[in-house]
Design an enzyme around this catalytic site. Structure first.
Site, PDB file in Angstrom:
ATOM      1  N   TYR A  27      11.093  15.805  -4.484  1.00 10.07           N
ATOM      2  CA  TYR A  27      11.004  14.744  -5.397  1.00 10.07           C
ATOM      3  C   TYR A  27       9.567  14.693  -6.044  1.00 10.07           C
ATOM      4  CZ  TYR A  27      10.604  10.159  -7.282  1.00 10.07           C
ATOM      5  OH  TYR A  27      10.193   8.989  -8.245  1.00 10.07           O
TER       6      TYR A  27
ATOM      7  N   LEU B 235       1.438   3.809  -4.600  1.00  9.93           N
ATOM      8  CA  LEU B 235       0.195   4.943  -4.237  1.00  9.93           C
ATOM      9  C   LEU B 235       0.245   6.209  -4.711  1.00  9.93           C
ATOM     10  CD1 LEU B 235      -0.381   4.225  -0.405  1.00  9.93           C
ATOM     11  CD2 LEU B 235      -1.779   3.294  -1.900  1.00  9.93           C
TER      12      LEU B 235
ATOM     13  N   LYS C 230       1.168   5.982   7.598  1.00 10.12           N
ATOM     14  CA  LYS C 230       1.939   5.600   6.679  1.00 10.12           C
ATOM     15  C   LYS C 230       3.207   5.667   6.894  1.00 10.12           C
ATOM     16  CE  LYS C 230       3.326   6.972   1.856  1.00 10.12           C
ATOM     17  NZ  LYS C 230       4.585   6.325   1.937  1.00 10.12           N
TER      18      LYS C 230
ATOM     19  N   GLU D 178       5.882  -3.188   5.747  1.00  6.57           N
ATOM     20  CA  GLU D 178       7.000  -2.067   5.857  1.00  6.57           C
ATOM     21  C   GLU D 178       8.116  -2.550   6.818  1.00  6.57           C
ATOM     22  OE1 GLU D 178       6.038  -0.104   3.334  1.00  6.57           O
ATOM     23  OE2 GLU D 178       7.549   1.573   3.631  1.00  6.57           O
TER      24      GLU D 178
ATOM     25  N   LYS E 146       0.430  12.819   2.645  1.00  2.14           N
ATOM     26  CA  LYS E 146       1.921  12.963   3.430  1.00  2.14           C
ATOM     27  C   LYS E 146       2.055  14.181   4.090  1.00  2.14           C
ATOM     28  CE  LYS E 146       5.067  11.477   0.290  1.00  2.14           C
ATOM     29  NZ  LYS E 146       6.141  10.607  -0.045  1.00  2.14           N
TER      30      LYS E 146
HETATM   31  S1  IVH Z   1      -0.786   0.326   1.142  1.00  3.99           S
HETATM   32  C1  IVH Z   1      -1.773  -1.146  -3.379  1.00  3.99           C
HETATM   33  N1  IVH Z   1      -0.424   0.943   3.710  1.00  3.99           N
HETATM   34  O1  IVH Z   1       3.971   3.571   1.090  1.00  3.99           O
HETATM   35  C2  IVH Z   1      -1.350  -0.215  -2.095  1.00  3.99           C
HETATM   36  N2  IVH Z   1       1.300   1.366   2.049  1.00  3.99           N
HETATM   37  O2  IVH Z   1       3.908   5.597  -1.194  1.00  3.99           O
HETATM   38  C3  IVH Z   1      -0.134  -0.866  -1.383  1.00  3.99           C
HETATM   39  N3  IVH Z   1       3.332   2.128   2.885  1.00  3.99           N
HETATM   40  O3  IVH Z   1       4.520   1.157  -1.512  1.00  3.99           O
HETATM   41  C4  IVH Z   1       0.324   0.217  -0.286  1.00  3.99           C
HETATM   42  N4  IVH Z   1       2.552   2.555   5.146  1.00  3.99           N
HETATM   43  O4  IVH Z   1       5.629   0.725   0.721  1.00  3.99           O
HETATM   44  C5  IVH Z   1       0.148   1.054   2.156  1.00  3.99           C
HETATM   45  N5  IVH Z   1      -0.094   1.663   5.870  1.00  3.99           N
HETATM   46  C6  IVH Z   1       0.328   1.559   4.451  1.00  3.99           C
HETATM   47  C7  IVH Z   1       1.547   1.910   4.440  1.00  3.99           C
HETATM   48  C8  IVH Z   1       2.014   1.742   2.995  1.00  3.99           C
HETATM   49  C9  IVH Z   1       3.704   2.766   4.248  1.00  3.99           C
HETATM   50  C10 IVH Z   1       4.299   2.438   1.792  1.00  3.99           C
HETATM   51  C11 IVH Z   1       4.240   1.157   0.795  1.00  3.99           C
HETATM   52  C12 IVH Z   1       3.891   1.948  -0.451  1.00  3.99           C
HETATM   53  C13 IVH Z   1       4.270   3.286  -0.299  1.00  3.99           C
HETATM   54  C14 IVH Z   1       3.625   3.995  -1.349  1.00  3.99           C
END
Ligand code: IVH
Length: 664
Positions: free
Chosen positions: A35, A82, A114, A170, A311
């Site tokens: 993706y 992000l 993440k 999350e 990632k």
């Molecule tokens: S910060 C404005 N921290 O990954 C920044 N996101 O691919 C907000 N996610 O929408 C996100 N672990 O749902 C942040 N430690 C982490 C995270 C995280 C998972 C998710 C989240 C975000 C998505 C982006």
């Protein structure tokens, strides 16, 4: 020379389709990396051809998870996404950009795991949890409060909090819970979920919270949206400290790194540790720590410029698909399984992979003899991602599901509304065999000496078709079976006879009502006097049982409504099986009749051990606190059940007090 306009419009449509499958249906067709490749390609083309209107492009906004059936709710502050990368060079470049922006500063970053789950925003007003909202389109999300309330670890109230607080994080499913649910689905012949993220995403959007409660979700909080008044935090790392003090479930590990090079070191360390985390991780998030600098760095339309997601590549390998084998579950569902040339992946040898259903095989055009790309991450069931067409044998043929069904002599058909093939007749010997195997299994009637091979022969020789037939088997009949002599025949008959005294829940589980697993069977036993009482119950009465949702209530009701099933119950009754509930009747034991609710993790006992001790002493457990609860047994990280028990004045025991109670 390809036409860029055509390619752009094709990619936009393709990505919109994948967004819908991922965010709304929780059933992605391709993995994250594939993706992300499509999106990167689209962004490149759009950058080279600014003349093609960007406004409608999926590169410009976050996906949208909103569904018709839910109320929408506007976030006080938008929930952004992000930017992400799979390359360490791009990560370093992200750091260099910030260094150019802040040449005078020594930059510190917070590096967080993440979590591979579903984004959620929790609103607290005057310290009270009032609402949970999905990310939606970033501006407005679905109100998923009822399902999120099933997550114990989320506090109902917090003290010393600002008047309004949006806490972001999350929702995820633990590997163990995922495995357990999938195992139960496999046994029931239902299609498996590909990974915990999809199962969590599907669960959070269930319309029935009782169904959601059957699938234990968890949550980790790591961020803040709106905060009024807004003087609580001055850096990202501050958020972590405050969230922890307020009692939220938080990341067990994160790193404060001086400079981007050190941040990269932390990511490498995270990669070695993450297998041991309770939640699935798919990367790291690197965030510039001080808020003052974040504000200056600013935002694009969909993501902050002060953070990036790195990632990890999932573990993949190519191997040969030896054959596609068809398996039959206890409800007669026929599911395809890939039999692979064994290959080493994520530390284990993989020789089988899930193929879900006929549609998936068609979509990927999987053919026996193909070389396929297989992926396994953590404890997740291996999946076949794609076929390497360059290595396809010249004489290969598409896999014809229907033809294989016929070749196996199975009388099955595909339900037009579903992707599942099912054996048509309940009298089909294979279906009978699976149903009997399930009945005799450890988790049900626990009948010794009645393994797969014996069941197979009993059915083939027409000696047993239904569970009731087992109880009228004679020694002479058993002696006809391969490898049986007098002594072993006696043993089998004695083991079958002994199972007449099994507890009611074991029988309920054993008769194979679709959707009813071990825990639901126990919940039913605890709430009804007998199997007859369950059979006579209305759907409403069934649904009133803690842990039984509407789908299950319907399924139970329909099962007992069927005349063949009614005849089976009558026969079992005539054979002298125990059909009475023992859970309400146990009058002896130190905890006779007492109802316990368990919450949090105990220092020494596992939940199963504590439950066994309670049951052995005549008590029982329930999944939610109510006026009927006698004790709450609470451990570390107890959540909303604790507050509720306090409110209702229910005695709360720690492990030591519980052991003391048992000793008395
Ligand atoms: S910060 C404005 N921290 O990954 C920044 N996101 O691919 C907000 N996610 O929408 C996100 N672990 O749902 C942040 N430690 C982490 C995270 C995280 C998972 C998710 C989240 C975000 C998505 C982006």
């Amino acid at each position: 020379m390809p036409d860029p306009e055509k390619e752009i419009s094709k990619l936009r449509a393709e990505i919109a389709q994948h967004d819908r499958l991922y965010y709304k249906a929780a059933q992605p067709m391709i993995d994250d990396q594939a993706y992300d490749r499509l999106k990167t390609r689209l962004a490149e083309l759009e950058a080279a051809h600014p003349e093609f209107d960007l406004e409608a492009s999926p590169t410009q906004f976050v996906g949208d998870d909103r569904l018709e059936a839910f109320e929408s709710y506007r976030h006080r502050k938008p929930m952004l996404s992000l930017d992400n990368t799979y390359s360490s060079e791009e990560l370093i470049e992200f750091g260099r950009r910030l260094e150019r922006l802040f040449p005078e500063q020594k930059l510190t970053y917070l590096v967080e795991p993440k979590i591979d789950g579903v984004a959620v925003s929790l609103t607290y007003e005057d310290g009270q949890f009032v609402r949970a909202v999905s990310r939606g389109n970033g501006i407005e999300g679905d109100d998923i409060t009822r399902n999120v309330r099933t997550i114990e670890a989320i506090p109902d109230s917090i003290t010393d909090a600002p008047a309004v607080l949006e806490v972001r994080g999350e929702v995820y499913m633990r590997h163990e819970a995922f495995e357990k649910i999938n195992h139960a689905r496999e046994q029931a012949g239902e299609p498996l979920y590909a990974n915990p993220r999809n199962l969590a995403a599907g669960t959070i959007k269930l319309l029935d919270p009782a169904e959601a409660r059957q699938r234990p979700l968890n949550c980790i909080l790591y961020g803040i949206g709106a905060c009024e008044p807004g003087n609580y935090f001055s850096a990202q790392s501050d958020i972590q400290t405050h969230l922890k003090a307020w009692g939220f479930p938080v990341l067990e590990k994160y790193w404060l790194a001086d400079g981007i090079a050190q941040a990269w070191k932390s990511i490498e360390e995270l990669d070695t540790l993450r297998q041991g985390f309770a939640y699935p991780t798919d990367g790291a998030v690197v965030k510039l720590d001080p808020f003052a600098l974040q504000e200056e760095a600013g935002y694009t339309s969909k993501a902050p410029r002060w953070a990036i997601a790195y990632k990890f590549e999932a573990e993949r390998a190519e191997t040969r698909l030896k054959e596609i084998s068809l398996q039959i579950g206890r409800t007669g569902a026929v599911t395809p399984v890939a039999i692979l040339e064994p290959v080493q992946l994520a530390g284990t040898i993989v020789s089988r992979a899930t193929l879900h259903n006929e549609d998936e095989i068609c979509r990927k055009d999987l053919r026996p003899g193909d070389t396929v790309l297989v992926q396994k991450a953590g404890e997740i069931i291996p999946q076949v991602l794609s076929v390497n067409l360059d290595k396809r044998p010249a004489d290969s043929q598409p896999f014809d599901f229907g033809e294989h069904i016929r070749a196996l002599g199975l009388d099955a058909s595909r339900d037009p509304s579903q992707a599942v093939w099912r054996i048509n007749s309940k009298d089909d010997p294979i279906r009978q065999q699976r149903a009997l195997q399930h009945f005799a299994s450890r988790a049900c009637m626990d009948i010794d000496h009645l393994g797969t091979a014996v069941v197979e022969q009993l059915v083939q020789r027409g000696l047993a078709k239904t569970p009731a037939d087992l109880y009228s088997l004679s020694e002479v009949e058993v002696l006809q079976l391969d490898k049986f002599a007098e002594k072993s025949a006696e043993n089998l008959i004695a083991a079958i006879a002994a199972s007449k005294q099994r507890e009611l829940w074991q029988l309920i589980h054993g008769i194979g009502i679709p959707h009813v697993g071990k825990q639901s069977a126990k919940d039913l036993e605890a709430n009804f006097d007998s199997l007859d009482a369950i059979a006579d119950a209305t759907e409403e009465q069934l649904e009133a049982v803690d842990g039984i949702g509407s789908i299950m209530a319907q399924s139970i009701h329909a099962w007992f409504d069927d005349s063949t099933n009614q005849a089976l119950i009558e026969q079992l009754k005539a054979c002298g099986l125990n059909l009475a509930s023992s859970r309400q009747a146990t009058a002896d034991g130190a905890l006779a009749g007492k109802v316990f609710v368990l919450t949090g993790s105990l220092p020494e006992l596992t939940r199963d051990e504590a439950t066994q001790m309670i049951e052995a002493a005549g008590g029982r457990t329930s999944s939610s606190v109510s006026k009927k609860t006698d004790y709450l047994l609470a451990g570390e990280a107890a959540g909303s059940k604790y507050a509720k028990a306090e409110k209702l004045g229910i005695p709360i025991l720690d492990e030591a007090a519980f052991r003391e109670l048992l000793r008395q």
